[in-house]
Design a protein around this motif. Structure first.
Motif, short mmCIF file in Angstrom:
data_model
loop_
_atom_site.label_atom_id
_atom_site.label_comp_id
_atom_site.label_asym_id
_atom_site.label_seq_id
_atom_site.Cartn_x
_atom_site.Cartn_y
_atom_site.Cartn_z
N GLU A 1 0.94 -1.25 0.06
CA GLU A 1 0.12 0.04 0.29
C GLU A 1 1.02 1.20 -0.04
N LEU A 2 0.21 2.07 -0.34
CA LEU A 2 0.74 3.54 -0.35
C LEU A 2 -0.20 4.66 0.25
N LEU A 3 0.70 5.53 0.82
CA LEU A 3 -0.41 6.66 1.34
C LEU A 3 0.12 7.96 0.49
N ALA A 4 -1.04 8.64 -0.02
CA ALA A 4 -0.87 9.75 -0.64
C ALA A 4 -1.57 11.09 0.21
N THR A 5 -0.85 12.13 -0.06
CA THR A 5 -1.52 13.52 0.60
C THR A 5 -2.08 14.34 -0.43
N ASP A 6 -3.59 14.48 -0.08
CA ASP A 6 -4.01 15.46 -0.98
C ASP A 6 -4.36 16.96 -0.45
N TYR A 7 -3.39 17.77 -1.02
CA TYR A 7 -3.10 18.87 -0.29
C TYR A 7 -4.44 19.85 -0.28
N LEU A 8 -5.15 19.88 -1.27
CA LEU A 8 -6.16 20.86 -1.35
C LEU A 8 -7.44 20.00 -0.88
N GLY A 9 -7.37 18.70 -0.74
CA GLY A 9 -8.69 18.00 -0.40
C GLY A 9 -8.56 17.57 1.05
N ASN A 10 -7.73 17.94 1.84
CA ASN A 10 -7.65 18.03 3.09
C ASN A 10 -7.81 16.48 3.56
N GLU A 11 -7.17 15.50 2.91
CA GLU A 11 -7.17 14.00 3.17
C GLU A 11 -6.15 13.28 2.62
N VAL A 12 -5.87 12.39 3.40
CA VAL A 12 -4.74 11.23 2.66
C VAL A 12 -5.48 9.97 2.25
N ILE A 13 -4.89 9.37 1.28
CA ILE A 13 -5.47 8.53 0.75
C ILE A 13 -4.59 7.12 0.77
N LEU A 14 -5.09 6.12 1.26
CA LEU A 14 -4.58 4.81 1.27
C LEU A 14 -4.90 3.82 0.05
N VAL A 15 -3.70 3.47 -0.64
CA VAL A 15 -4.11 3.07 -2.00
C VAL A 15 -3.35 1.66 -1.80
N ASP A 16 -4.05 0.62 -2.46
CA ASP A 16 -3.68 -0.63 -2.67
C ASP A 16 -2.97 -0.73 -3.91
N THR A 17 -1.63 -1.13 -3.60
CA THR A 17 -0.62 -1.06 -4.81
C THR A 17 -0.80 -2.04 -5.61
#
Lengths: 993, 169
Positions: free
Chosen positions: A93-109
């Protein structure tokens, strides 16, 4: 014998196996330093992952350059603005930061799907994965926090120094955090969840009299590069040198600071700076200027360091091959030269705005954010003379560009300092700086730090930003964009050494006009300045429908008291109904252009701005109890409320502390409204929605209340003002309060916020709770916050409501005290006994002292040129002669010129008072206001022949507007009554010799 | 003078408007008698109100997009449909309830009387005066919530034999 031999052999084998197994069980997993970045490797370095920034996506592509699949990566749309990614150690998995969305997203790689979205605070930016604890660390840039995320949950939130951005993690579990707008690096020990930083390093600030020498405040720190031996951390950033008027060769400098990770101190002498260790002379015999250092990456050996230069579109390479080999004896007599130097500046990367970097063997990948491509370079090697060369300019297309071509061009202009892109009309002179060198990521809360970095004497030059504007940007944005590019960045012909053609800003035509329009499209994106002149933002829509504004009279159905308080207040009738405002507004439109009016309207008439409606020709200056609103409601007619209506204030969903100028976000659409509530023109639907609100009011209450409504920073959004473009701080009421004793959260008995005084039902009892109701038949509240907004403008509010006027005057009277004394008398031993009626033969001075004891800000605050606050002094001697008088008015109402007024006077660039055009403030001519907790002493020398006893009468007087302003306003509004001169305090004393 | 007993029905001898009124009353009486045994519509309305009300209970996490429609439905159904269906049925059915041979039906019926009344009146108060937050309004809201919560199950206990929910008879 054989058996024993076998046993011995087996024992040896067993012991060997055991001895081999013990270290592998006892040693921790091999850890290497990691840092946040927009490009990341998979653990086995077979895959490249990219955060595609404003494209809102991430991509995954094979790193094998022989594999043609790399050209078309697997892209996954995640959100709005994906800045950084981190991958876990299992690569699952990876974690991505959404700067304008005010959330982080966990992705199944593996499946390349979104696993989970986690709402964070504002502007999540950096992210690193801590393998030893299986958790991610994320920096929240605007929230000033870092958070730890484990198994999809936020397990810790830690307050940090301001603006945490780049993150890096050493193998011994030290988390490094750059504080982008404060020039700091914090170090946290993250073996366990820390509560605070173990060390905070403030980067060195150097100043030089020669403004063209590299100097200034380290700002815009971002990602961190840790050397493979973990002895050093390199921090690319810029230096802001704002202690003089903006000039493109002396305001911004690129720099890379070096931190010693052993001693956890900055190696000040090792900072990489222009003309010093970044000093590569080109074939024109000039130092090759570079701008906006962004991301850094070491080669595996640590001998080379590569840094992208996001403004000038270059890569700078530092050769560290001789680090640690220096012969101390040999150099002992030589002056220290700052260590490692830049050995190559690769000019230019094939695509614009290079950001992330990755290295593997002899290959170097560079993320180019404007075309969203990955360029492939050959590093050459780790030897000092090895050079970087381009292999493939567009090795992979990381993301599909979804924004329009014009916006993408505008974005490129905003980030670019590349003079070579258009040598005749370059965006910057000599590659010095881009808009982003100061306005990090666009126009947002970081604006505050620009003002904070202002280092000039405001009596000489009060402008923080751009000088020489024609029409305050929004009045004629094309001309002023060119002005800014010329005067700040040296572009558009200002610096003609590289063949730029001269250009008169007001005559920009053709392609330049097109370029400026593209830039304008980017500048006015929803997350930047959608209304340009004002910082007001709308969430989720471009414009509100006029019918979306619920008539505030509708709210009176349940909140009658609140409505009644507000209906007569200046917070309602501060637009068309305020003739003074209209006079200034019209002056703004006439002098700067119609669009500039939005700067004023953003706070005074925000609903009109958001609905793009013209102002009405007539106001309601004398209207009582919101009669026109009630009438409109009865007739089912839409009525966009003037001023700040119920719905407007209670649908401010976010505040961005950009320093004022309506820096808040309004959202009318995402509230949890009831069926029919938005059909404001239908009586049936409004009746039905009222019944629903009645029946289940919790949702209604929740959707109109935010925790920050009690935060003085909400008031700051409008009660602090700065001039658009020049950034001159016109009103700083919040700052005045912030530095006063009234800002004392540690002691609630002394702590007074804006609402404690200005939204209090009984001025005499400020500081006490006033029980009451905010809803008819509602929950009794210990202290009800009233909505009359008691302020200094007693006059206009008094035309409608005497009670509110009395409250205003009561508040004004509680703000100050007056004292008076004589000075210059002889010491007791020297005193001459003076009989009454005898003349004094010594110089005596009357001192009148005005103490600001009640206002939690300067007295007066606001646009203080317009508030007349002065003392009238009359001294009568024993013979009944007036020996001193000051502060009287003539028969036309004008105050005599030598009166002692407490006010600030703004001047323009030539030092002349700006009068009504206060946005043209360029230097502070005088400031005699009385600071909170402070005082002013006014001295009045007495004539030598004064006879005693002396009677001194001092009156503290106040008038809301100067007579000349009222005279001017009355020409357009003859029914405007002349504001009276109000006596706030009076003191009479008799002085005997 | 001889008298003769009239064989003509009384109504025929009455003036026309009076006769109409009598016929109307007879029809009403007949309708109400019939209605007293027709529980299905009334019961369905109560069940629907029960569940739409349940969706508005804060203890049950329901997305507002659903809850807001549930609210307007609950409100309109409670204001308009409930009096015309359940209300009328209750009026018609009350005599049966009170004169029933079965004690359980009499007791649960009487209790239902109180519960329905409480629920309806408190619902009206909430709709027109609101749950504003003061003590009377809070008590009203509590009364509506509690009576509504009891009403559904109690109705099933009272008339399970005839319930629309009893699919297998």
């Amino acid at each position: 014998m054989n058996t024993s031999r076998h046993l011995i052999t087996l024992s040896i084998l067993f012991l060997t196996l055991v001895s081999l197994s013990i270290p592998s069980q006892a040693s921790p997993p091999t850890a290497t330093p990691v840092s946040s970045g927009s490009l990341q490797w998979s653990d086995d370095k077979q895959w490249i992952y990219s955060a595609n920034l404003w494209q809102g996506s991430i991509s995954k592509l094979p790193a094998d350059i022989t594999n043609p699949a790399h050209a078309q990566p697997n892209e996954l749309i995640l959100g709005q603005d994906i800045r950084r990614i981190a991958i876990n150690s299992h690569q699952s998995e990876l974690l991505a930061t959404d700067y304008l969305g005010n959330e982080v997203i966990l992705v199944d790689t593996k499946n390349w799907t979104i696993k989970q979205r986690i709402t964070t605070g504002k502007r999540p930016f950096g992210v690193v994965y801590q393998a030893s604890h299986n958790r991610y660390w994320v920096s929240l840039f605007e929230n000033h926090q870092i958070i730890a995320i484990q198994e999809g949950e936020i397990i810790a939130t830690i307050d940090t120094a301001e603006t945490p951005r780049g993150l890096a993690l050493t193998s011994d579990n030290r988390l490094l955090v750059t504080h982008s707008m404060k020039g700091q690096l914090s170090i946290y020990s993250v073996d366990n969840i820390p509560t605070e930083a173990s060390k905070t390093i403030t980067l060195n600030v150097n100043q030089n009299k020669d403004e063209f020498t590299s100097q200034g405040l380290p700002r815009e720190l971002d990602d961190i590069a840790i050397s493979p031996d973990e002895k050093e951390a390199w921090l690319p950033h810029v230096l802001w040198n704002f202690d003089h008027e903006f000039q493109f060769q002396s305001t911004i400098f690129p720099a890379v600071s070096v931190i010693d990770l052993i001693t956890e101190t900055e190696r000040v002498d090792h900072r990489k700076e222009l003309f010093k260790t970044i000093n590569i002379v080109d074939n024109k015999n000039r130092t090759r200027i570079v701008s906006n250092p962004h991301d850094a990456e070491f080669s595996d050996s640590g001998k080379k360091l590569y840094i992208t230069l996001a403004g000038s579109d270059d890569i700078v390479i530092f050769d560290r091959s001789r680090v640690g080999k220096s012969n101390k004896k040999r150099h002992r007599r030589k002056k220290h030269r700052g260590g490692v130097k830049a050995t190559q500046i690769y000019r230019h990367t094939p695509g614009q705005n290079p950001r992330g970097l990755l290295l593997k063997g002899s290959h170097l990948w560079v993320q180019q954010s404007i075309p969203q491509t990955l360029a492939l370079f050959d590093r050459g090697g780790d030897n000092a003379f090895d050079r970087v060369s381009l292999l493939e300019p567009s090795w992979a297309q990381l993301a599909t560009i979804t924004s329009s071509e014009n916006i993408n061009k505008g974005r490129a202009f905003f980030h670019s300092a590349n003079t070579d892109l258009n040598p005749e009309h370059p965006i910057a002179g000599d590659f010095w700086m881009s808009c982003n060198s100061c306005h990090q990521d666009g126009f947002n809360f970081t604006n505050l730090y620009l003002m904070e970095a202002y280092g000039q004497d405001k009596h000489q030059d009060s402008r923080v930003g751009h000088p020489g504007l024609s029409n305050m940007v929004s009045g004629d944005f094309v001309t002023d964009y060119v002005n800014i590019i010329q005067k700040t960045q040296g572009g558009m012909g200002e610096d003609d050494r590289d063949g730029a053609l001269p250009l008169k800003a007001s005559e920009a035509m053709g392609t330049i006009m097109g370029d400026m329009m593209n830039l304008h499209q980017f500048v006015t994106l929803p997350h930047n300045l959608p209304f340009l002149a004002t910082w007001l933002k709308l969430d989720g829509e471009q414009r509100t429908h006029p019918k979306a504004w619920t008539n505030s009279a509708q709210c009176a159905e349940c909140h009658q008291d609140m409505f009644d308080q507000w209906a007569d207040s200046n917070h309602r009738l501060m637009g068309e109904s305020n003739p003074y405002f209209m006079a200034v507004l019209n002056a703004a439109g006439q002098t700067e252009g119609e669009d500039f009016k939005d700067w004023c309207l953003g706070c005074h008439m925000p609903s009109n701005v958001m609905s793009n409606l013209p102002l009405k020709t007539e106001g309601h200056m004398f209207e009582k109890n919101g009669a026109s609103l009630k009438r409109a409601l009865e007739n089912n007619q839409g009525d966009i409320d003037e001023g700040t209506s119920c719905l407007f204030c209670h649908r401010i969903t976010d505040i961005e502390d950009a320093g004022g100028n309506a820096s808040f976000t309004v959202n009318l659409i995402d509230r949890e409204h009831y069926v029919g509530e938005t059909h404001t023109d239908s009586a049936v639907m409004q009746w039905l929605s009222s019944r629903q609100i009645n029946s289940k009011p919790k949702r209604h209450k929740d959707s109109y209340m935010k925790p920050f409504y009690t935060d003085p920073k909400l008031c700051k959004t409008c009660h602090n003002e700065f001039a658009p473009g020049t950034g001159a701080l016109i009103v700083n009421t919040y700052g005045e309060w912030e530095n006063s004793s009234f800002n004392n959260p540690e002691d609630p008995s002394k702590h007074r916020t804006c609402i404690d005084c200005h939204m209090h039902g009984d001025i005499e009892r400020i500081g006490e709770d006033i029980p009451g109701l905010s809803t008819d038949r509602g929950t009794p509240k210990k202290n009800v916050v009233t909505h009359q907004f008691t302020g200094a403008n007693h006059h206009l509010v008094g035309l409608r409501n005497k009670k509110l006027e009395d409250m205003s005057l009561q508040l004004l009277r509680s703000s100050a005290t007056v004292e008076q004394r004589l000075e210059g008398r002889l010491e007791p031993s020297q005193q001459i006994i003076q009989q009454p009626g005898q003349a004094s033969n010594q110089n005596q001075t009357l001192i009148v002292k005005i103490n600001n004891v009640g206002a939690g800000h300067d007295l007066p605050t606001g646009v203080a040129d317009f508030r007349q606050f002065w003392i009238e002094v009359t001294a009568t001697d024993a013979d009944n002669n007036i020996v001193l008088s000051s502060g009287y008015t003539d028969d036309k109402g004008n105050i005599e010129t030598n009166a002692r007024l407490f006010m600030k006077v703004f001047g323009d660039t030539e030092g002349k008072p700006v009068g009504l055009l206060f946005w043209r403030y360029a230097q502070l001519l005088s400031d005699t206001r009385i600071p909170a907790d402070g005082f002013r002493e006014e001295q009045f020398p007495l004539p030598n022949n004064t006879t005693y006893p002396l009677t001194v009468k001092t009156r503290l007087l106040y008038r809301i507007y100067p007579q000349w302003v009222t005279d001017a306003v009355q020409t357009g509004q003859p029914d405007l009554p002349t504001p009276p001169i109000v006596e706030l305090l009076s003191l009479e004393s008799q002085f005997s010799p | 003078m001889s008298t003769r007993q009239s064989t003509v029905p009384a109504s025929d001898t009455l003036p026309a408007p009076m006769a109409l009124k009598q016929r109307y009353q007879a029809w009403i009486s007949s309708y109400m008698t019939r209605l007293a045994y027709e529980n299905k519509t009334a019961e369905w309305v109560v069940i629907v109100l029960f569940f739409s009300g349940l969706l508005l209970w804060d203890a049950i996490p329901v997305d507002w997009a659903i809850a807001r429609w549930s609210l307007i439905f609950h409100l309109l159904a409670g204001l308009i449909v409930f009096p015309l269906t359940t209300g009328l049925f209750w009026v018609a059915h009350r005599r049966l309830m009170l004169t029933s041979d079965k004690g359980v039906l009499r007791k649960t019926g009487a209790f239902l009387d109180a519960i329905i009344g409480t629920c309806f009146v408190s619902g009206l108060v909430l709709t027109f005066l609101g749950e504003t937050g003061n003590l009377p309004s809070n008590l009203t809201a509590d009364a509506h919530w509690l009576s509504g919560l009891i009403l559904g199950p109690l109705m099933l206990v009272h008339a399970w034999r005839y319930s629309v929910l009893r699919f297998k008879k």
